[in-house]
Design an enzyme around this catalytic site. Structure first.
Site, mmCIF file in Angstrom:
data_model
loop_
_atom_site.group_PDB
_atom_site.id
_atom_site.type_symbol
_atom_site.label_atom_id
_atom_site.label_comp_id
_atom_site.label_asym_id
_atom_site.label_seq_id
_atom_site.Cartn_x
_atom_site.Cartn_y
_atom_site.Cartn_z
ATOM 1 N N ALA A 4 4.770 -0.870 -6.680
ATOM 2 C CA ALA A 4 4.948 0.587 -6.530
ATOM 3 C C ALA A 4 3.691 1.317 -6.990
ATOM 4 O O ALA A 4 2.779 1.539 -6.186
ATOM 5 C CB ALA A 4 6.178 1.030 -7.300
ATOM 6 N N ASP B 35 0.660 -5.631 -7.944
ATOM 7 C CA ASP B 35 -0.278 -5.220 -6.890
ATOM 8 C C ASP B 35 -1.024 -3.939 -7.271
ATOM 9 O O ASP B 35 -2.040 -3.619 -6.689
ATOM 10 C CB ASP B 35 0.531 -4.969 -5.606
ATOM 11 N N HIS C 234 -3.866 -4.212 -4.598
ATOM 12 C CA HIS C 234 -3.223 -3.048 -3.943
ATOM 13 C C HIS C 234 -3.197 -3.201 -2.421
ATOM 14 O O HIS C 234 -3.654 -2.325 -1.681
ATOM 15 C CB HIS C 234 -3.921 -1.741 -4.342
ATOM 16 N N GLU D 85 -7.769 1.234 -11.016
ATOM 17 C CA GLU D 85 -8.133 0.270 -9.965
ATOM 18 C C GLU D 85 -9.588 0.493 -9.553
ATOM 19 O O GLU D 85 -10.034 1.645 -9.488
ATOM 20 C CB GLU D 85 -7.212 0.442 -8.746
ATOM 21 N N ILE E 126 11.213 2.053 0.724
ATOM 22 C CA ILE E 126 10.876 0.635 0.543
ATOM 23 C C ILE E 126 12.015 -0.105 -0.151
ATOM 24 O O ILE E 126 12.454 -1.168 0.313
ATOM 25 C CB ILE E 126 9.552 0.480 -0.237
ATOM 26 N N ASP F 20 18.696 4.284 -9.288
ATOM 27 C CA ASP F 20 17.919 5.398 -8.750
ATOM 28 C C ASP F 20 18.393 6.659 -9.469
ATOM 29 O O ASP F 20 19.572 6.755 -9.835
ATOM 30 C CB ASP F 20 18.156 5.537 -7.231
ATOM 31 N N GLY G 14 -0.201 -4.176 -0.836
ATOM 32 C CA GLY G 14 1.208 -4.269 -0.442
ATOM 33 C C GLY G 14 1.476 -3.725 0.950
ATOM 34 O O GLY G 14 2.264 -4.263 1.720
ATOM 35 N N GLY G 15 0.808 -2.630 1.305
ATOM 36 C CA GLY G 15 1.072 -2.002 2.600
ATOM 37 C C GLY G 15 -0.033 -2.254 3.601
ATOM 38 O O GLY G 15 -0.042 -1.646 4.687
#
Ligand SMILES: NC(=O)c1ccc[n+]([C@@H]2O[C@H](COP(=O)([O-])OP(=O)(O)OC[C@H]3O[C@@H](n4cnc5c(N)ncnc54)[C@H](O)[C@@H]3O)[C@@H](O)[C@H]2O)c1
Length: 412
Positions: free
Chosen positions: A242, A267, A295, A272, A165, A184, A297-298
């Protein structure tokens, strides 16, 4: 060489059960490959109902709600593979599936683009302070002003985690004219003109917008906290699409109320709600210029379609060619078929001596092995053997009797 010639035993005998409204794309993949026995149910099944339904099933497709327990797996005598048509595999007892030689596939990266696009959209909304202006307009207040609103062009984006992503966000952000930097733990090849930065502190100090794209691990839990937020450029924007565990929410709230951050989009949360419509509470509620989403995002139609294609093709490759690449239970082997051979797939307990027994029994019976591939994990071993098509049935019956065999299949 025609790889398509390898098929498992007659397609009309293969039973496929798909639960939880799996996408039409998956059904089309199975039917166009010649599998007509596809049963589709709209909901999830309880353990009891699943045990009843699963008896003669070779391929099972689920999403996140159906729990695959050891008891259910024990009832599934013919089951070769489970496809989780979603991102995770937590709903499957992977240890039992591994011990029983059932392959488990999922689609971890099918929604990459959906998340990446939204991150760009959120960046624009936040840098223009749209949440505040939108809320004011709904309240009947006219907030027409340019102060505090900016373009993305020329701003610096700091990406934390340059994986699937993060790297797509990088490409889209450059197309918007942003300068992209990333941090990273691994050395990652930059796309476009992006630049890898060696410390999180340095990345935070230089970024106008920070976007998290790391997994949830021991090293990322609460990696965004009072100390790390201290290095953020004053007035920066923060995005977490993420995982919820990565951010210490009270510290983020403090950074937003103090003005250290000028906006945020979140998100994912440490806790949750499990069901749609359930109550949701967060310390970030009612803060200015903060976008909170559940949640999603995808969550797009395209991602569902891609998941359908990805998982069904992995299941078919395993069924028809023995290719286990992407399985969470069967060690990964992905090899082309050899001409004039039949293929035997042998799953066994990973104990010393099995491979030598396989080779001994075949050589004693003068069966030549034309190709052999072995991969093991801590529990099981997976051998793919290509043998002369005239001797394959004999070889297959010999291999089924090898000690510690869990499952064996012949592809012809
Ligand atoms: N909001 C949503 O709906 C949604 C959808 C899909 C994925 N996600 C989440 O997005 C995140 C990224 O997904 P992905 O597919 O790009 O994952 P990925 O595995 O492809 O990339 C993760 C990157 O993070 C790096 N990384 C790991 N630990 C790190 C650390 N401590 N510091 C810096 N970098 C580190 C890895 O080296 C890797 O490059 C995951 O947490 C995933 O669960 C959320």
């Amino acid at each position: 060489m025609d790889q398509q010639k390898l098929t498992s035993y007659p397609k009309e005998k293969i039973n496929i059960l798909l639960l939880e409204n799996i996408s039409d794309a998956a059904v089309a993949e199975f039917t166009s490959a010649g599998y007509a026995n596809v049963k589709r149910l709209s909901g999830a099944l309880s353990e009891e109902d699943l045990i009843r339904e699963i008896k003669d099933v070779h391929l099972l497709g689920i999403r996140s709600k159906t729990q695959i327990t050891r008891k259910a797996l024990e009832a599934a005598h013919k089951l070769q593979a489970i496809g989780c048509f979603c991102i995770g595999t937590n709903q499957v007892d992977l240890k039992s599936a591994r011990e029983m030689g059932v392959a488990v596939f999922n689609a971890p990266y099918s929604n990459t683009r959906s998340v990446a696009e939204l991150v760009i959209g959120l960046s624009i909304m936040l840098i223009r302070r749209i949440p505040d202006k939108n809320a004011a307009a709904h309240e009947g207040v006219w907030m027409k002003e340019a102060k505090g609103s900016y373009e993305l062009r020329g701003k610096s984006l700091g990406i934390v985690g340059y994986g699937n992503i993060g790297s797509q966000v990088s490409v889209l952000a450059e197309a918007m004219g942003m300068n992209v930097f990333y941090y990273d733990v691994e050395t990652k090849l930059p796309l476009g003109n992006a630049v890898q930065i060696r410390s999180l502190q340095a990345l935070f100090e230089m970024s106008d917008i920070i976007s998290l794209h790391v997994p949830s691990t021991k090293t990322t839990t609460n990696m965004i906290n009072k100390e790390t937020l201290h290095y953020v450029k004053k007035g920066a924007i923060f995005i977490n699409y993420a995982r919820g565990e990565v951010v210490e929410l009270d510290d983020l709230k403090e950074a937003l109320t103090s003005g250290q951050l000028s906006g945020a989009a979140i998100d994912v949360f440490p806790v949750e709600p499990e069901k749609n419509g359930a109550a949701f509470a967060s310390p970030l509620q009612k803060l200015p210029n903060v976008i909170l989403t559940p949640h999603i995002g995808g969550s797009t139609e395209e991602a569902q379609h891609n998941i359908g294609l990805d998982v069904s093709s992995k299941m078919l490759n395993y069924l028809e060619k023995g290719a286990s690449f992407g399985s969470h239970t069967i060690p990964a082997i992905s090899v082309p078929a050899v001409d004039h051979t039949h293929r035997i797939l042998h799953i066994h307990q990973n104990v010393p001596g099995v491979l030598s027994e396989i080779n001994t029994v075949l050589s004693q019976n003068k069966i030549n092995i034309l190709g052999q591939y072995l991969k093991t994990n801590e529990t099981i071993g997976y051998v793919v053997l290509d043998v002369d098509s005239k001797l394959s049935k004999e070889a297959f019956s010999l291999l089924r009797e090898v000690n510690h065999t869990i499952k064996a299949r012949l592809l012809y």
